[in-house]
Design an enzyme around this catalytic site. Structure first.
Site, mmCIF file in Angstrom:
data_model
loop_
_atom_site.group_PDB
_atom_site.id
_atom_site.type_symbol
_atom_site.label_atom_id
_atom_site.label_comp_id
_atom_site.label_asym_id
_atom_site.label_seq_id
_atom_site.Cartn_x
_atom_site.Cartn_y
_atom_site.Cartn_z
ATOM 1 C CE LYS A 152 36.930 35.490 66.269
ATOM 2 N NZ LYS A 152 36.561 34.331 67.035
ATOM 3 C CB SER A 160 43.654 30.999 49.010
ATOM 4 O OG SER A 160 43.264 31.464 47.751
ATOM 5 C CG HIS A 168 41.673 32.420 42.482
ATOM 6 N ND1 HIS A 168 42.446 32.614 43.601
ATOM 7 C CD2 HIS A 168 40.587 31.731 42.902
ATOM 8 C CE1 HIS A 168 41.846 32.079 44.654
ATOM 9 N NE2 HIS A 168 40.716 31.517 44.256
ATOM 10 N NE ARG A 226 41.212 23.783 44.319
ATOM 11 C CZ ARG A 226 40.987 24.631 45.300
ATOM 12 N NH1 ARG A 226 41.795 25.628 45.496
ATOM 13 N NH2 ARG A 226 39.984 24.464 46.138
HETATM 14 O O1 PNS Z 1 37.137 31.096 47.576
HETATM 15 P P1 PNS Z 1 36.212 30.327 48.457
HETATM 16 O O2 PNS Z 1 36.524 30.600 49.904
HETATM 17 O O3 PNS Z 1 36.166 28.868 48.129
HETATM 18 O O4 PNS Z 1 34.741 30.923 48.180
HETATM 19 C C1 PNS Z 1 33.640 30.473 48.892
HETATM 20 C C2 PNS Z 1 32.433 31.399 48.653
HETATM 21 C C3 PNS Z 1 32.779 32.839 48.990
HETATM 22 C C4 PNS Z 1 32.004 31.343 47.197
HETATM 23 C C5 PNS Z 1 31.283 30.873 49.547
HETATM 24 O O5 PNS Z 1 31.722 30.722 50.858
HETATM 25 C C6 PNS Z 1 30.072 31.810 49.541
HETATM 26 O O6 PNS Z 1 29.353 31.871 48.566
HETATM 27 N N1 PNS Z 1 29.877 32.532 50.669
HETATM 28 C C7 PNS Z 1 28.809 33.495 50.831
HETATM 29 C C8 PNS Z 1 27.647 32.913 51.650
HETATM 30 C C9 PNS Z 1 26.843 31.937 50.798
HETATM 31 O O7 PNS Z 1 26.174 32.347 49.871
HETATM 32 N N2 PNS Z 1 26.989 30.634 51.102
HETATM 33 C C10 PNS Z 1 26.466 29.556 50.291
HETATM 34 C C11 PNS Z 1 25.075 29.169 50.606
HETATM 35 S S1 PNS Z 1 24.677 29.019 52.297
#
Ligand code: PNS
Length: 157
Positions: A40, A127, A16, A89
Site C-alpha cells: 500500500k 524518496s 540514486h 547519505r
Molecule cells: O530504497 P530502500 O527502500 O531504502 O531499499 C530498501 C531495500 C529494498 C534494499 C530493502 O528493503 C530490501 O532489501 N528489501 C527486500 C527484503 C530483504 O531482503 N530485507 C532485508 C533482510 S530481512
C-alpha cells in the site's frame, strides 16, 4: 565483477543517479534491482518506477534495470552478483544499513555490501521527502531527474 544495487526507487532521485554513475565506473555490470512489493505504501507503480529509472540513466551502458520480490540476497544469488551496493547519505543511515548488511551477509553466507557515500549536494535527498514535497505542491525539480519531474507534474503527484 557484477554489483546489485537494490532499492524501492519510489521514485529514483538525483542521489540514486549519482551513486549509480559512480558504481558503474567500478564494476563491469550493475543490476538495478527494484523492489516490486511495496504494497500500500507504493507512490509510483512498479512499471512506471522502472521506466523512469531507464529514462533517467539513458546512455549508461553497463546497467540493467530489473524487478524483484522477496529477499535481496536471494535475488543477488540468482543473478550471480558478486556484491550488493548501497548509498550512505549521513550517519543517520548507518545503523539501518549496518544491520541490513549484516543480516544479508549472514543469510547469504558471504555476500558483502559495499557502501558509497552520497555526494554532499545530494545528501538530504530521500524518496520519501520527494513524495511528501511533491504531493503537497512543493517544487522537486532540483531533486529528481528530468523524466521523474515531468512524470510527477503530469500525474500531479
Ligand atoms: O530504497 P530502500 O527502500 O531504502 O531499499 C530498501 C531495500 C529494498 C534494499 C530493502 O528493503 C530490501 O532489501 N528489501 C527486500 C527484503 C530483504 O531482503 N530485507 C532485508 C533482510 S530481512
Amino acid at each position: 565483477m557484477k554489483a546489485l544495487y537494490p532499492g524501492s526507487f519510489d521514485p529514483i532521485t538525483n542521489g540514486h543517479v549519482d551513486v549509480i554513475k559512480r558504481v558503474t565506473k567500478l564494476f563491469d555490470q550493475v543490476i538495478i534491482a527494484v523492489l516490486s512489493n511495496l504494497d500500500k505504501n507504493e507512490f509510483i507503480p512498479l512499471k512506471d518506477r522502472m521506466k523512469l529509472i531507464k529514462e533517467s540513466l539513458k546512455g549508461i551502458k553497463n546497467i540493467s534495470v530489473e524487478s524483484f520480490s522477496g529477499l535481496t540476497v536471494k535475488y543477488a544469488k540468482l543473478k550471480h552478483a558478486d556484491l550488493i551496493v548501497r548509498g550512505l547519505r549521513a550517519a543517520s543511515d548507518f545503523e539501518y544499513e549496518l544491520e541490513m548488511s549484516q543480516i544479508n551477509y549472514f543469510m547469504s553466507k558471504g555476500i558483502d555490501t559495499l557502501f558509497i557515500m552520497t555526494s554532499p549536494k545530494y545528501s538530504f535527498i530521500r524518496s520519501s521527502r520527494v513524495k511528501e514535497v511533491a504531493s503537497l505542491g512543493g517544487d522537486v525539480k532540483e531533486l529528481v531527474p528530468a523524466p521523474v519531474y515531468r512524470y510527477l507534474c503530469q500525474k500531479r503527484l
